[in-house]
Design an enzyme around this catalytic site. Structure first.
Site, PDB file in Angstrom:
ATOM      1  N   GLY A 107       0.792  -1.227   0.000  1.00  0.00           N
ATOM      2  CA  GLY A 107       0.000   0.000   0.000  1.00  0.00           C
ATOM      3  C   GLY A 107       0.821   1.271   0.000  1.00  0.00           C
ATOM      4  O   GLY A 107       0.288   2.359   0.207  1.00  0.00           O
ATOM      5  N   SER A 113       2.774  -5.394  -5.304  1.00  0.00           N
ATOM      6  CA  SER A 113       2.129  -6.424  -6.121  1.00  0.00           C
ATOM      7  C   SER A 113       2.981  -6.752  -7.346  1.00  0.00           C
ATOM      8  O   SER A 113       3.132  -7.925  -7.711  1.00  0.00           O
ATOM      9  CB  SER A 113       0.727  -5.978  -6.556  1.00  0.00           C
ATOM     10  OG  SER A 113       0.781  -4.774  -7.300  1.00  0.00           O
ATOM     11  N   ASP A 161       4.977  -0.616 -13.673  1.00  0.00           N
ATOM     12  CA  ASP A 161       5.400  -1.181 -12.398  1.00  0.00           C
ATOM     13  C   ASP A 161       6.179  -2.475 -12.590  1.00  0.00           C
ATOM     14  O   ASP A 161       7.276  -2.653 -12.054  1.00  0.00           O
ATOM     15  CB  ASP A 161       4.180  -1.463 -11.513  1.00  0.00           C
ATOM     16  CG  ASP A 161       3.407  -0.212 -11.164  1.00  0.00           C
ATOM     17  OD1 ASP A 161       3.862   0.888 -11.529  1.00  0.00           O
ATOM     18  OD2 ASP A 161       2.345  -0.336 -10.530  1.00  0.00           O
TER      19      ASP A 161
END
Length: 286
Positions: A107, A113, A161
């Protein structure tokens, strides 16, 4: 006693090109020295079992690799999605047990992730596909991670990402062709310029922002529909400006502001890359 193998993938930070990757734009990103680490034991079964520190263990049956609505936004979705991407490409799969520890704060906006997806992809490439870098380039592993996050996890992210985590270092990425993004590693030593990249605890989290993230892509899609296009990279800025009243009427002012942001960020990311390539850090900061 079974052999154990060690894999890791770093988190990433965005330097330039904010929310441009899902519009096939340009970004500047960097891996950070926080990482997801896995200690892996091969089992020869059809079960992948991942025991992440601080979480309940997750098991995935390799005979069942369909996306599940009930698994949206879960670790199980990411594992199943990465495995499914390998299976759909006809590559080898087999079970393993992994003990996972991560210093990529969940977070935090450092893409925990993506680091997890890239790490699982690296395990499947390394242990069951002979670490074949031609068939499974770093970019291919990133694309597999994005597939897992888009289709199984339910977040419509771009490819920045995963690419930044998989490739590592400081990277400039042009996503005009998402099947073959143009990735350039830059030789940048912040410490040589007297700077450091610092991560601060803002007291806020990203965990529950999937709906807000989806709103960005949905509103930009509304802008693109005015021009019969899918992503903003296909819409010249001049055409967007010429049709501004029509776009405002069709998509709303917030969507228009998002489009202005993407156009500006694309220019900025390219200018930042060029400044860093030339070693002009003052220009980069400006």
């Amino acid at each position: 006693m079974a052999d154990t193998y060690h894999f890791s993938a770093p988190g990433r930070t965005e330097i330039g090109g904010n929310h441009t990757d899902h519009q096939h734009g340009c970004v500047l990103a960097a891996a950070v020295d926080m990482e997801t680490m896995a200690e892996v034991t091969l089992t020869g079964t059809n079960i992948i079992r991942v025991d992440s520190e601080g979480y309940k263990p997750v098991e995935i049956d390799l005979n069942d690799l369909d996306a599940r609505e009930s698994e949206k936004n879960t670790t199980a979705a990411l594992i199943r999605g990465v495995a499914a991407a390998f299976a759909r490409r006809g590559y080898k799969l087999s079970g393993f047990e992994a003990k996972v520890r991560s210093t990529v704060l969940p977070g935090s906006g450092l893409s925990s992730s993506a680091a997890f997806e890239v790490c699982i992809g690296a395990i499947l490439r390394g242990e069951y596909n002979n670490n074949d870098m031609k068939k499974f380039s770093q970019v291919k592993i990133a694309q597999i991670g994005q597939f897992a996050e888009n289709v199984f996890f339910g977040k419509p992210c771009g490819l920045m990402d995963q690419t930044a985590s998989s490739v590592g270092g400081v990277v400039s990425i042009d996503f005009e062709n998402t099947a073959h993004p143009a990735v350039e590693q830059l030789d940048v030593d912040l410490h040589a310029y007297g700077y450091a990249l610092c991560i601060l605890d803002s007291g806020a989290g990203h965990e529950d922002l999937t709906d807000e993230y989806s709103a960005i892509t949905n509103e930009l899609r509304a802008v693109c529909r005015v021009f019969g296009k899918e992503v903003l990279r296909e819409v010249p800025e001049e055409a967007f400006l010429a049709e501004l009243p029509k776009v405002r009427a069709a998509a709303g002012d917030r969507a228009v502001n998002r489009a202005f942001h993407v156009y500006a960020e694309n220019r900025r990311a390219l200018a930042e890359k060029e400044a860093l390539r030339l070693g002009d850090f003052d220009k980069f900061l400006a």
